[in-house]
Design a protein around this motif. Sequence first.
Motif, PDB file in Angstrom:
ATOM      1  N   HIS A  99       0.845  -1.197   0.000  1.00  0.00           N
ATOM      2  CA  HIS A  99       0.000   0.000   0.000  1.00  0.00           C
ATOM      3  C   HIS A  99       0.883   1.250   0.000  1.00  0.00           C
ATOM      4  CE1 HIS A  99      -2.924  -3.018   1.338  1.00  0.00           C
ATOM      5  NE2 HIS A  99      -3.861  -2.182   0.909  1.00  0.00           N
ATOM      6  N   TYR A 100       0.552   2.190  -0.880  1.00  0.00           N
ATOM      7  CA  TYR A 100       1.272   3.456  -0.961  1.00  0.00           C
ATOM      8  C   TYR A 100       0.256   4.585  -0.991  1.00  0.00           C
ATOM      9  CZ  TYR A 100       5.309   0.628  -2.325  1.00  0.00           C
ATOM     10  OH  TYR A 100       6.313  -0.306  -2.352  1.00  0.00           O
ATOM     11  N   ALA A 101       0.614   5.706  -0.392  1.00  0.00           N
ATOM     12  CA  ALA A 101      -0.265   6.875  -0.388  1.00  0.00           C
ATOM     13  C   ALA A 101       0.074   7.776  -1.569  1.00  0.00           C
ATOM     14  CB  ALA A 101      -0.111   7.640   0.929  1.00  0.00           C
TER      15      ALA A 101
ATOM     16  N   SER B 139      -4.458   6.187   0.485  1.00  0.00           N
ATOM     17  CA  SER B 139      -3.713   4.937   0.324  1.00  0.00           C
ATOM     18  C   SER B 139      -4.334   4.074  -0.778  1.00  0.00           C
ATOM     19  CB  SER B 139      -3.691   4.164   1.644  1.00  0.00           C
ATOM     20  OG  SER B 139      -2.987   2.953   1.498  1.00  0.00           O
ATOM     21  N   HIS B 140      -3.470   3.510  -1.625  1.00  0.00           N
ATOM     22  CA  HIS B 140      -3.914   2.622  -2.694  1.00  0.00           C
ATOM     23  C   HIS B 140      -3.107   1.329  -2.643  1.00  0.00           C
ATOM     24  CE1 HIS B 140      -6.321   5.758  -4.659  1.00  0.00           C
ATOM     25  NE2 HIS B 140      -5.315   6.579  -4.416  1.00  0.00           N
ATOM     26  N   GLN B 141      -3.710   0.266  -3.124  1.00  0.00           N
ATOM     27  CA  GLN B 141      -3.051  -1.027  -3.173  1.00  0.00           C
ATOM     28  C   GLN B 141      -2.345  -1.197  -4.518  1.00  0.00           C
ATOM     29  OE1 GLN B 141      -4.781  -4.778  -1.280  1.00  0.00           O
ATOM     30  NE2 GLN B 141      -5.158  -5.171  -3.444  1.00  0.00           N
ATOM     31  N   TYR B 142      -1.107  -1.724  -4.472  1.00  0.00           N
ATOM     32  CA  TYR B 142      -0.310  -1.878  -5.688  1.00  0.00           C
ATOM     33  C   TYR B 142       0.228  -3.300  -5.806  1.00  0.00           C
ATOM     34  CZ  TYR B 142      -0.114   3.182  -6.463  1.00  0.00           C
ATOM     35  OH  TYR B 142      -0.435   4.487  -6.718  1.00  0.00           O
ATOM     36  N   TYR B 143       0.282  -3.790  -7.061  1.00  0.00           N
ATOM     37  CA  TYR B 143       1.048  -4.990  -7.373  1.00  0.00           C
ATOM     38  C   TYR B 143       2.500  -4.546  -7.565  1.00  0.00           C
ATOM     39  CZ  TYR B 143      -3.257  -7.636  -8.355  1.00  0.00           C
ATOM     40  OH  TYR B 143      -4.472  -8.274  -8.256  1.00  0.00           O
ATOM     41  N   CYS B 144       3.401  -5.080  -6.778  1.00  0.00           N
ATOM     42  CA  CYS B 144       4.815  -4.685  -6.841  1.00  0.00           C
ATOM     43  C   CYS B 144       5.658  -5.858  -7.320  1.00  0.00           C
ATOM     44  CB  CYS B 144       5.307  -4.217  -5.474  1.00  0.00           C
ATOM     45  SG  CYS B 144       4.367  -2.824  -4.814  1.00  0.00           S
ATOM     46  N   PHE B 145       6.366  -5.658  -8.411  1.00  0.00           N
ATOM     47  CA  PHE B 145       7.246  -6.685  -8.970  1.00  0.00           C
ATOM     48  C   PHE B 145       8.689  -6.192  -8.896  1.00  0.00           C
ATOM     49  CE2 PHE B 145       3.138  -7.404 -10.889  1.00  0.00           C
ATOM     50  CZ  PHE B 145       3.013  -8.791 -10.926  1.00  0.00           C
ATOM     51  N   ASP B 146       9.580  -7.100  -8.586  1.00  0.00           N
ATOM     52  CA  ASP B 146      11.015  -6.811  -8.570  1.00  0.00           C
ATOM     53  C   ASP B 146      11.737  -7.971  -9.242  1.00  0.00           C
ATOM     54  OD1 ASP B 146      11.580  -4.315  -6.639  1.00  0.00           O
ATOM     55  OD2 ASP B 146       9.922  -5.482  -5.804  1.00  0.00           O
TER      56      ASP B 146
ATOM     57  N   ARG C  85      11.471  -2.653 -11.680  1.00  0.00           N
ATOM     58  CA  ARG C  85      10.629  -2.590 -10.482  1.00  0.00           C
ATOM     59  C   ARG C  85       9.263  -1.956 -10.804  1.00  0.00           C
ATOM     60  NH1 ARG C  85      13.092   0.842  -6.405  1.00  0.00           N
ATOM     61  NH2 ARG C  85      11.795  -0.294  -4.905  1.00  0.00           N
ATOM     62  N   PRO C  86       8.411  -2.640 -11.552  1.00  0.00           N
ATOM     63  CA  PRO C  86       7.082  -2.088 -11.849  1.00  0.00           C
ATOM     64  C   PRO C  86       6.229  -1.986 -10.588  1.00  0.00           C
ATOM     65  CG  PRO C  86       7.658  -3.904 -13.326  1.00  0.00           C
ATOM     66  CD  PRO C  86       8.632  -3.930 -12.212  1.00  0.00           C
ATOM     67  N   ARG C  87       5.487  -0.905 -10.480  1.00  0.00           N
ATOM     68  CA  ARG C  87       4.515  -0.690  -9.409  1.00  0.00           C
ATOM     69  C   ARG C  87       3.177  -0.397 -10.080  1.00  0.00           C
ATOM     70  NH1 ARG C  87       8.229  -2.753  -7.454  1.00  0.00           N
ATOM     71  NH2 ARG C  87       9.407  -2.165  -5.571  1.00  0.00           N
ATOM     72  N   ILE C  88       2.245  -1.350  -9.993  1.00  0.00           N
ATOM     73  CA  ILE C  88       1.009  -1.297 -10.778  1.00  0.00           C
ATOM     74  C   ILE C  88      -0.180  -1.197  -9.835  1.00  0.00           C
ATOM     75  CG2 ILE C  88      -0.352  -2.479 -12.538  1.00  0.00           C
ATOM     76  CD1 ILE C  88       2.266  -4.121 -13.115  1.00  0.00           C
ATOM     77  N   ILE C  89      -0.955  -0.139  -9.942  1.00  0.00           N
ATOM     78  CA  ILE C  89      -2.107   0.043  -9.070  1.00  0.00           C
ATOM     79  C   ILE C  89      -3.125  -1.068  -9.315  1.00  0.00           C
ATOM     80  CG2 ILE C  89      -3.387   1.555 -10.676  1.00  0.00           C
ATOM     81  CD1 ILE C  89      -4.188   3.169  -8.116  1.00  0.00           C
ATOM     82  N   CYS C  90      -3.749  -1.536  -8.240  1.00  0.00           N
ATOM     83  CA  CYS C  90      -4.684  -2.661  -8.346  1.00  0.00           C
ATOM     84  C   CYS C  90      -6.067  -2.167  -8.802  1.00  0.00           C
ATOM     85  CB  CYS C  90      -4.792  -3.390  -7.009  1.00  0.00           C
ATOM     86  SG  CYS C  90      -3.285  -4.220  -6.505  1.00  0.00           S
TER      87      CYS C  90
ATOM     88  N   ARG D 214      -9.208  -2.536 -11.985  1.00  0.00           N
ATOM     89  CA  ARG D 214      -9.909  -3.657 -12.614  1.00  0.00           C
ATOM     90  C   ARG D 214      -9.049  -4.344 -13.667  1.00  0.00           C
ATOM     91  NH1 ARG D 214     -16.043  -3.334 -15.159  1.00  0.00           N
ATOM     92  NH2 ARG D 214     -16.090  -5.408 -16.134  1.00  0.00           N
ATOM     93  N   LEU D 215      -8.333  -3.547 -14.459  1.00  0.00           N
ATOM     94  CA  LEU D 215      -7.527  -4.121 -15.528  1.00  0.00           C
ATOM     95  C   LEU D 215      -6.369  -4.951 -14.978  1.00  0.00           C
ATOM     96  CD1 LEU D 215      -6.787  -4.400 -18.536  1.00  0.00           C
ATOM     97  CD2 LEU D 215      -5.453  -2.292 -18.303  1.00  0.00           C
ATOM     98  N   SER D 216      -5.594  -4.381 -14.060  1.00  0.00           N
ATOM     99  CA  SER D 216      -4.441  -5.113 -13.546  1.00  0.00           C
ATOM    100  C   SER D 216      -4.866  -6.360 -12.780  1.00  0.00           C
ATOM    101  CB  SER D 216      -3.600  -4.206 -12.651  1.00  0.00           C
ATOM    102  OG  SER D 216      -4.347  -3.728 -11.556  1.00  0.00           O
ATOM    103  N   MET D 217      -5.980  -6.290 -12.066  1.00  0.00           N
ATOM    104  CA  MET D 217      -6.471  -7.478 -11.359  1.00  0.00           C
ATOM    105  C   MET D 217      -6.933  -8.541 -12.347  1.00  0.00           C
ATOM    106  SD  MET D 217      -8.528  -5.706  -8.174  1.00  0.00           S
ATOM    107  CE  MET D 217      -8.919  -7.284  -7.402  1.00  0.00           C
ATOM    108  N   ALA D 218      -7.532  -8.113 -13.460  1.00  0.00           N
ATOM    109  CA  ALA D 218      -7.973  -9.077 -14.481  1.00  0.00           C
ATOM    110  C   ALA D 218      -6.785  -9.726 -15.177  1.00  0.00           C
ATOM    111  CB  ALA D 218      -8.862  -8.369 -15.504  1.00  0.00           C
ATOM    112  N   ILE D 219      -5.633  -9.057 -15.151  1.00  0.00           N
ATOM    113  CA  ILE D 219      -4.432  -9.612 -15.784  1.00  0.00           C
ATOM    114  C   ILE D 219      -3.692 -10.546 -14.835  1.00  0.00           C
ATOM    115  CG2 ILE D 219      -2.146  -9.049 -16.703  1.00  0.00           C
ATOM    116  CD1 ILE D 219      -3.350  -6.391 -17.700  1.00  0.00           C
ATOM    117  N   PHE D 220      -3.451 -10.104 -13.618  1.00  0.00           N
ATOM    118  CA  PHE D 220      -2.544 -10.833 -12.726  1.00  0.00           C
ATOM    119  C   PHE D 220      -3.238 -11.751 -11.717  1.00  0.00           C
ATOM    120  CE2 PHE D 220      -0.173  -6.949 -13.906  1.00  0.00           C
ATOM    121  CZ  PHE D 220       0.925  -7.546 -14.494  1.00  0.00           C
TER     122      PHE D 220
END
Length: 466
Positions: A291-293, A299-306, A317-322, A324-330
Amino acid sequence: MKVHSAVVKLVLRTNKTLTNGYHPIMLRVSFGYRKEKSTGYACDVAHWDKKNQCLKSDFANAAEINKIITEYKNKIVARKLKFEMDDKRYTPEMLLDDTRPEYSARSCVYKEIMDNLLSQKQLRNSTQAHYDYSYRLLADYMGNERFMINDLNEFKMQRFLKDKLKQLSEGTLHNVCSKIAAVSNHAMLMGVLSPEDYCFRRLKYSNLVRKANKTAYIDKDNLLRIEKYYLDLVTEGTGEHWQFNEEALSLLRKRTTKEFALCFWLAMLKLNGSAPIDVALLKKENFAIRHYADSQGVSHQYYCFDFKRAKTGADVRPRIICDRLSMAIFQPFIETCHLRDGYIFPVIQDDDHSLKPKDTYESMKNAVQYVARITLEWMRLVCREINRRVTVRNTLTNQHRPLIDVENLSCYNIRHSFAMAYLSTPGSNVSSLASLMARSPNSISTYITQLNRDYDLIASVANIGI
């Protein structure tokens, strides 16, 4: 004027300084290009006689050192003359390599010639793996691991290319051919292959295999259309109340479906324009939810990849906000990655998603190429449908919105498209783009295309606001 004989000389390498302030004395061979080897001695500029290629007499132990380095130079010159008297081709590396074995009849074996070439070059592990991958493809095709370099005639190479075009992407096959050509050229320079037997003498593989168009990209508007197409395909509902379609989850987990192709394509885009191999190798330990503000303190939830780029080893280091689209992908794959030995996407496993990960570079590369090829075929169909819709809209509204260049569509377009989409965003800058894509600011221009379409030029001027 073209030089037909190597030039051997002793030089002071002034662009390299040792800890004691001296410069190394190098033996340089120039023959089309330069190669140097250290003599083990060094001095300062004031004590080097450039004209006579030796140390000046007032340098400590000058006589003894001059004798040693001159004998070394004469040894290389004698080796060069021996090659020329025997009418054999040679390279600067061959003259400088004191450990080079004498060639026998067995040296006509392709694998031994390739190993000798690699021993003379300081290549990255990934490049050496490409040579080995090319050799394995040839060995499988020839049916013999110790096939001779002379067996690779133009006819067999043409049949080989025709056969592999059905299995490999054009970019991969182009890379394979370049490695085979390098080994064959090395064999000719060593005098074990006649130029008349060169497998690419008349067969120009660059004409048979189309190189990737590195200027083609999908503009931001069409990227958004692809994203909407995917969401309409696999989800239903509105706003926060959405869910996957009844059959979407089962279709997403099959590598040959349109649903998976769109998902995999968009995953590469979301992961800062990453390559197929980078996405395929993502594992559970590369991922976390944090979670990042934002700037307003929300505060928002993010998918964090390293992870590291397979090609360069650079950190991504992609940081992708959660949303509808990102949730449908990952989300469908993160929930089931334990079924794939920790791999997030089912790319390097069997189609039934059993625990059978490919454990060699060659098998992983084949699996990724298979998925990339299927993905590209589906994406061409999807992009043609999007072009049809844009064409209809242009006709109805008298607009000239750009179409997707389907003919030049490739996985490289994703990386290029991400860069161009980022730069079209207000407040973007090249340095930030370089950081996102794990490139240096000096080399990021590879992914930047000069605007030449009327629509892009008009939109860019309109956004200036002056």
